[in-house]
Write an enzyme that holds these catalytic residues in place. Structure first.
Site, PDB file in Angstrom:
ATOM      1  CG  ASP A  67      -1.859   1.207   1.205  1.00 35.15           C
ATOM      2  OD1 ASP A  67      -2.539   1.429   0.179  1.00 35.15           O
ATOM      3  OD2 ASP A  67      -1.885   1.937   2.207  1.00 35.15           O
TER       4      ASP A  67
ATOM      5  CG  ASP B 133      -0.338   1.512  -4.018  1.00 31.82           C
ATOM      6  OD1 ASP B 133      -0.016   2.421  -3.234  1.00 31.82           O
ATOM      7  OD2 ASP B 133      -1.456   0.955  -3.990  1.00 31.82           O
TER       8      ASP B 133
ATOM      9  CG  ASP C 143      -4.306   3.087  -3.934  1.00 26.85           C
ATOM     10  OD1 ASP C 143      -3.826   1.980  -3.612  1.00 26.85           O
ATOM     11  OD2 ASP C 143      -4.204   4.096  -3.207  1.00 26.85           O
TER      12      ASP C 143
ATOM     13  CG  ASP D 131      -6.064   1.097  -0.665  1.00 21.66           C
ATOM     14  OD1 ASP D 131      -5.294   0.209  -1.090  1.00 21.66           O
ATOM     15  OD2 ASP D 131      -5.719   2.297  -0.535  1.00 21.66           O
TER      16      ASP D 131
END
Length: 183
Positions: free
Chosen positions: A57, A60, A78, A82
């Site tokens: 996380d 990226d 993302d 997530d």
């Protein structure tokens, strides 16, 4: 809180060394999180998967910025993935804690992100407002899983505290946004 540390730590330099595109790093995070559900439920420790998802996380966005590929499509991907990884990480705890506790944790976790997204869609800047942002949540769950290795009985109280914190954080963020919109 951790969001405030970003001005002191330049992760983009790390991102320049990652050989795969940012969207692939984001997708890999989801794959690791999903694999973690099956493996933790069959007895593997929780912490390596939480740590791996957390590291991916962080990386990226750094990869996207370092390569100059950061943009709205990647940000949407993302944020969406997530939420899936958040849910999967909480599923790691499912066999060991009351199921309603996992649900309460999930609701608070999602509401923190939802309130930010909704407030920002209304024109507010919510970056750094409140506590228990994603990195803090992952670090908390990582710490809880490590404590659970040595004191299994501490895992349930740690997740009760997590549920209380994320729901309080969601309420705090909501009130901050609501007050700002009323001005």
């Amino acid at each position: 809180m951790i969001e405030k540390l970003r001005k002191y730590v330049n992760l983009d330099r790390i991102g320049a060394y990652i050989p795969i595109p940012a969207d692939a790093v984001t997708a890999l995070s989801l794959v690791v999180a999903l694999l973690g559900v099956f493996l933790t439920w069959s007895g593997w420790p929780l912490w390596p998967f939480i740590a791996a998802v957390g590291a991916l996380d962080v990386v990226d966005g750094a990869v996207a910025r370092a390569r100059g590929t950061a943009g709205r499509p990647g940000a949407l991907l993302d944020s969406t993935l997530d939420r899936y990884t958040d849910a999967l990480i909480l599923l790691y705890f499912y066999p060991s804690v009351p199921h309603l506790l996992v649900y309460a944790s999930l609701v608070g976790t999602f509401l923190i992100s939802y309130v930010r997204a909704r407030a920002e869609s209304l024109g507010l800047s919510m970056r750094g407002v409140g506590f228990m942002e994603r990195a803090e949540r992952i670090l908390y769950l990582l710490a809880a899983s490590l404590v659970g290795l040595f004191a299994r009985e501490a895992l349930v109280p740690a997740l009760y505290l997590y549920a209380a914190l994320v729901n309080a954080a969601a309420a705090y963020r909501f009130l901050a946004a609501y007050r700002a919109l009323k001005r």
